[in-house]
Design an enzyme around this catalytic site. Structure first.
Site, PDB file in Angstrom:
ATOM      1  N   ASP A  38      60.586  10.671 -38.561  1.00 47.60           N
ATOM      2  CA  ASP A  38      60.229  12.077 -38.308  1.00 47.60           C
ATOM      3  C   ASP A  38      60.960  13.037 -39.245  1.00 47.60           C
ATOM      4  OD1 ASP A  38      62.790  11.934 -37.357  1.00 47.60           O
ATOM      5  OD2 ASP A  38      62.273  12.252 -35.260  1.00 47.60           O
ATOM      6  N   GLY A  39      61.735  12.484 -40.165  1.00 53.23           N
ATOM      7  CA  GLY A  39      62.380  13.330 -41.181  1.00 53.23           C
ATOM      8  C   GLY A  39      63.827  13.688 -40.879  1.00 53.23           C
ATOM      9  N   GLU A  40      64.293  13.359 -39.671  1.00 53.80           N
ATOM     10  CA  GLU A  40      65.681  13.707 -39.344  1.00 53.80           C
ATOM     11  C   GLU A  40      66.654  12.796 -40.084  1.00 53.80           C
ATOM     12  OE1 GLU A  40      66.036  13.605 -35.078  1.00 53.80           O
ATOM     13  OE2 GLU A  40      64.760  15.374 -34.834  1.00 53.80           O
ATOM     14  N   ARG A  96      67.808  33.541 -53.503  1.00 58.45           N
ATOM     15  CA  ARG A  96      66.891  34.537 -54.085  1.00 58.45           C
ATOM     16  C   ARG A  96      66.541  35.640 -53.092  1.00 58.45           C
ATOM     17  NH1 ARG A  96      62.821  30.396 -56.801  1.00 58.45           N
ATOM     18  NH2 ARG A  96      63.777  29.168 -55.157  1.00 58.45           N
ATOM     19  N   LYS A 193      59.465  41.035 -66.764  1.00 53.97           N
ATOM     20  CA  LYS A 193      58.709  40.252 -65.774  1.00 53.97           C
ATOM     21  C   LYS A 193      58.573  41.041 -64.480  1.00 53.97           C
ATOM     22  CE  LYS A 193      60.388  36.710 -63.068  1.00 53.97           C
ATOM     23  NZ  LYS A 193      61.093  35.447 -62.855  1.00 53.97           N
ATOM     24  N   GLY A 228      56.496  28.864 -63.135  1.00 50.72           N
ATOM     25  CA  GLY A 228      55.588  29.987 -63.383  1.00 50.72           C
ATOM     26  C   GLY A 228      56.163  31.021 -64.349  1.00 50.72           C
TER      27      GLY A 228
END
Ligand code: R5P
Length: 297
Positions: A38-40, A96, A193, A228
């Site tokens: 389950d990702g744990e 960020r 940008k 990007g």
């Protein structure tokens, strides 16, 4: 100085932790890790009784998994009455979002800072955090070290600098780019940008304000995520008939096939530190991180 210290290798930074322990001649603990279906994460660590613990764990993708692993290790050190806990986070996730750009946005770096602090860390060491303002969210002692001199050394030893100039893709990275340009004694250009705060769409002003045809570009950014920004920068520079483009960054996150996208946009090479292990990590941070530990003691 480090008689009572031990390095603990977080699962995200095993190689870097090994190099730091080697540099400082310290014992290393490499936790046993199991990721469940389950990702744990499950971690197993021998007792660190009363030791000064130096945990190394970078918070690159999947960031939430790497954060919980870090907190689990800190928790264990606390439980074993570590006399001091220093956490080295080569790449600081969530930095960020260091302010609410749009009304209602949660300042995620403030949340991460509070989490780390509440777990009882004595000192945090990180590298080229996105903006210095993030440091103000930590009330724990925090040191942000710069990889720019190391990246500049790499260029001096491996790249021909003739007819080159340094480019920052945006105004946010200008201080870093200026330092880089100063170390390499090269001219600098800052692109304009813009990122749409709702869609994430990046655009760069094609009017770059300088003649660059036949020149070579060395782009520098703190991180590359989807690629990007760099791809957009290349499009703009290619229209101006730029020569070779190479890209330097501290943190090569490289999600969403970013490496291929950047190379296909005409970049000759991408060079990063090993804050995040990847095919681009050619600049080793272990010495400056070891020095930072020595200076902290
Ligand atoms: C933004 O301000 C950063 O310095 C990087 O330019 C940005 O996070 C890179 O992201 P991406 O590779 O997804 O454009």
């Amino acid at each position: 100085m480090f008689e009572n210290s031990v390095v603990i290798a977080g699962p995200a930074s095993v190689d870097l932790a090994r190099s730091i322990s080697h540099n400082l001649n310290l014992k290393i603990i490499e936790p046993e890790l199991k990721i469940f279906f389950d990702g744990e994460s499950k971690l197993r660590i021998p007792s660190v009784n009363n030791k000064d613990c130096i945990i190394v764990q970078s918070l690159y993708p999947p960031p939430d998994r790497h954060i919980i692993q870090l907190l689990m290790i800190i928790h264990k050190c606390k439980k074993d009455h570590a006399s001091k806990i220093t956490v080295i986070i080569p790449y600081m996730a969530y930095a960020r979002q260091d302010k609410a750009f749009l009304d209602g946005e949660i300042i995620s770096i403030a949340v991460l800072a509070q989490l780390i602090e509440n777990f009882g860390v004595d000192e945090v060491i990180t590298v080229d955090i996105h903006q210095e303002v993030s440091l103000s969210y930590f009330s724990t002692k925090i040191k942000n070290i710069s990889a720019i001199p190391l990246l500049a050394d790499y260029i001096k030893n491996n790249v021909t600098l003739e007819k080159s100039f340094i480019i920052s893709p945006d105004a946010g990275g200008i201080k870093r780019a200026e330092k880089f340009a100063q170390l390499l004694e090269l001219p600098i250009l800052c692109l304009k940008k813009k990122r749409d705060r709702k869609t994430g769409f990046v655009s760069i002003d094609e009017n770059i304000g300088m003649k660059v045809d036949g020149m070579n570009a060395i782009l520098i950014d703190d991180m590359i995520s989807t690629g990007g920004s760099i791809v957009k920068a290349c499009e703009v520079l290619k229209k101006q008939k730029i020569g070779n483009i190479i890209v330097f960054c501290t943190h090569a996150i490289l999600v969403d096939n970013a490496f291929d996208k950047i190379i296909n946009s005409g970049v000759k090479e991408i060079i990063s530190t090993n804050s995040i292990p990847s095919i681009c990590s050619k600049v080793d941070l272990s010495l400056i991180l070891s020095d930072a530990l020595v200076n902290a003691n």
